[in-house]
Design an enzyme around this catalytic site. Structure first.
Site, PDB file in Angstrom:
ATOM      1  CG  ASP A   1      -3.338   4.153   4.455  1.00  0.00           C
ATOM      2  OD1 ASP A   1      -4.343   3.926   5.151  1.00  0.00           O
ATOM      3  OD2 ASP A   1      -3.086   3.522   3.409  1.00  0.00           O
TER       4      ASP A   1
ATOM      5  CE  LYS B   1      -8.361  -3.715   5.167  1.00  0.00           C
ATOM      6  NZ  LYS B   1      -8.409  -4.915   4.319  1.00  0.00           N
TER       7      LYS B   1
ATOM      8  CD1 TRP C   1      -2.051  -2.273   1.766  1.00  0.00           C
ATOM      9  CD2 TRP C   1      -2.983  -1.228   0.032  1.00  0.00           C
ATOM     10  NE1 TRP C   1      -3.064  -3.074   1.299  1.00  0.00           N
ATOM     11  CE2 TRP C   1      -3.656  -2.460   0.235  1.00  0.00           C
ATOM     12  CE3 TRP C   1      -3.393  -0.401  -1.015  1.00  0.00           C
ATOM     13  CZ2 TRP C   1      -4.717  -2.872  -0.572  1.00  0.00           C
ATOM     14  CZ3 TRP C   1      -4.453  -0.810  -1.819  1.00  0.00           C
ATOM     15  CH2 TRP C   1      -5.102  -2.026  -1.589  1.00  0.00           C
TER      16      TRP C   1
END
Length: 297
Positions: A105, A129, A35
């Site tokens: 993030d 999540k 990511w």
């Protein structure tokens, strides 16, 4: 606090559009995994990006030590992912100088533990999540940062944070059900779990149980990431052969365990330990792992 759409992926673009485009300055990014790399690709479309550190050569098996990082006080901002879900890596400290806007993030560990939010200029996290169902992305952004950021000409209105702030996240029809479930989750953490400190303790307990089983297997289960960088959210590991890994995943599915396949870019096995997973569920997985090891060692 904004409730937006487009996931973290849209934030990969909105952040450099707001803080980097047309500034003539350089943003610093950490390429710590799958990511982190994707965020860099999008930022490079908007301006100058310096990859301050990359773990690609090592296969993203560890995070940088402090001695490997040299931050610039002149950077437009510093960006990193607090938890890399694919490789199972997590920062257990805050990075960078407080004089530079710190952007993080936190998609996969937001609300899993306390965080010193005042030290960050932007925190963003898609919901699916730990926070709620897919469809909403939570963005925390300092008003002072927006006030100082230059307005970008010809910017599509939907990509301008100011429009979402002015309309209280109602610039277009919001994902109301996802936001409502997020409300329920925050109430659950506060009233049932007892707060983020207790949530962190539970998550640590789950991870410690699983990593102990991996370490005690004498190489039958092989952890992917360096021990001090292990994620409390995503435990990634391999078995001795790809064939044995497939048998493990097949027998695990037959035993009622789902979602243990490693990410398509990495393979192997990944056990995600997000807030909704209980300690007894981890203990059941450990029982299966122990039985499988005895059968196939």
């Amino acid at each position: 606090m904004l409730f937006l759409q487009g996931g973290a992926t849209q934030q990969f673009s909105m952040i450099p559009i707001t803080l980097l485009r047309n500034t003539g300055r350089e943003a610093e990014y950490l390429q710590t995994g799958y990511w982190g790399k994707k965020a860099i690709v999008e930022a490079e479309k908007e301006g100058k990006v310096k990859t301050l550190w990359s773990g690609q050569a090592d296969g993203y098996k560890r995070l940088p030590d402090d001695a490997e990082l040299s931050f610039s006080e002149q950077a437009a901002y510093l960006h990193y992912a607090s938890n890399e879900t694919v490789e199972g890596l997590q920062f257990h400290r805050v990075l960078g100088p407080d004089s530079v806007p710190r952007v993080c993030d936190m998609s996969s560990d937001f609300l899993s533990r306390p965080v010193d939010a005042d030290r960050f200029s932007i925190i963003y996290a898609h919901a699916q999540k730990n926070i709620g169902p897919a469809g909403v992305t939570v963005v925390l952004i300092k008003k002072s940062l927006l006030d100082s950021a230059q307005e970008q000409p010809n910017l599509p209105s939907f990509l301008d944070y100011r429009n979402h702030v002015a309309t209280h996240s109602n610039y277009n029809t919001p994902p109301v059900f996802a936001i409502y479930v997020t409300l329920l989750v925050t109430r659950w953490i506060k009233d049932v779990v007892g707060g983020l400190e207790n949530m962190e303790n539970i998550n640590h307990r789950k991870a410690e149980l699983l990593y102990q089983a991996i370490d005690d297997s004498q190489g039958f289960y092989q952890g992917w990431s360096r021990k001090e960088d292990r994620s409390y959210m995503n435990a990634t590991f391999n078995l001795t052969t790809p064939e044995l890994e497939q048998r493990f995943l097949q027998e695990a599915a037959q035993a009622g365990f789902s979602g243990l396949d490693g990410h398509r870019s990495l393979g192997g096995v990944r056990a995600s330990l997000y807030n909704g997973l209980t300690v007894p569920a981890v203990e059941q997985l450990l029982d299966f792992m122990s039985t499988f090891e005895r059968k196939h060692r």
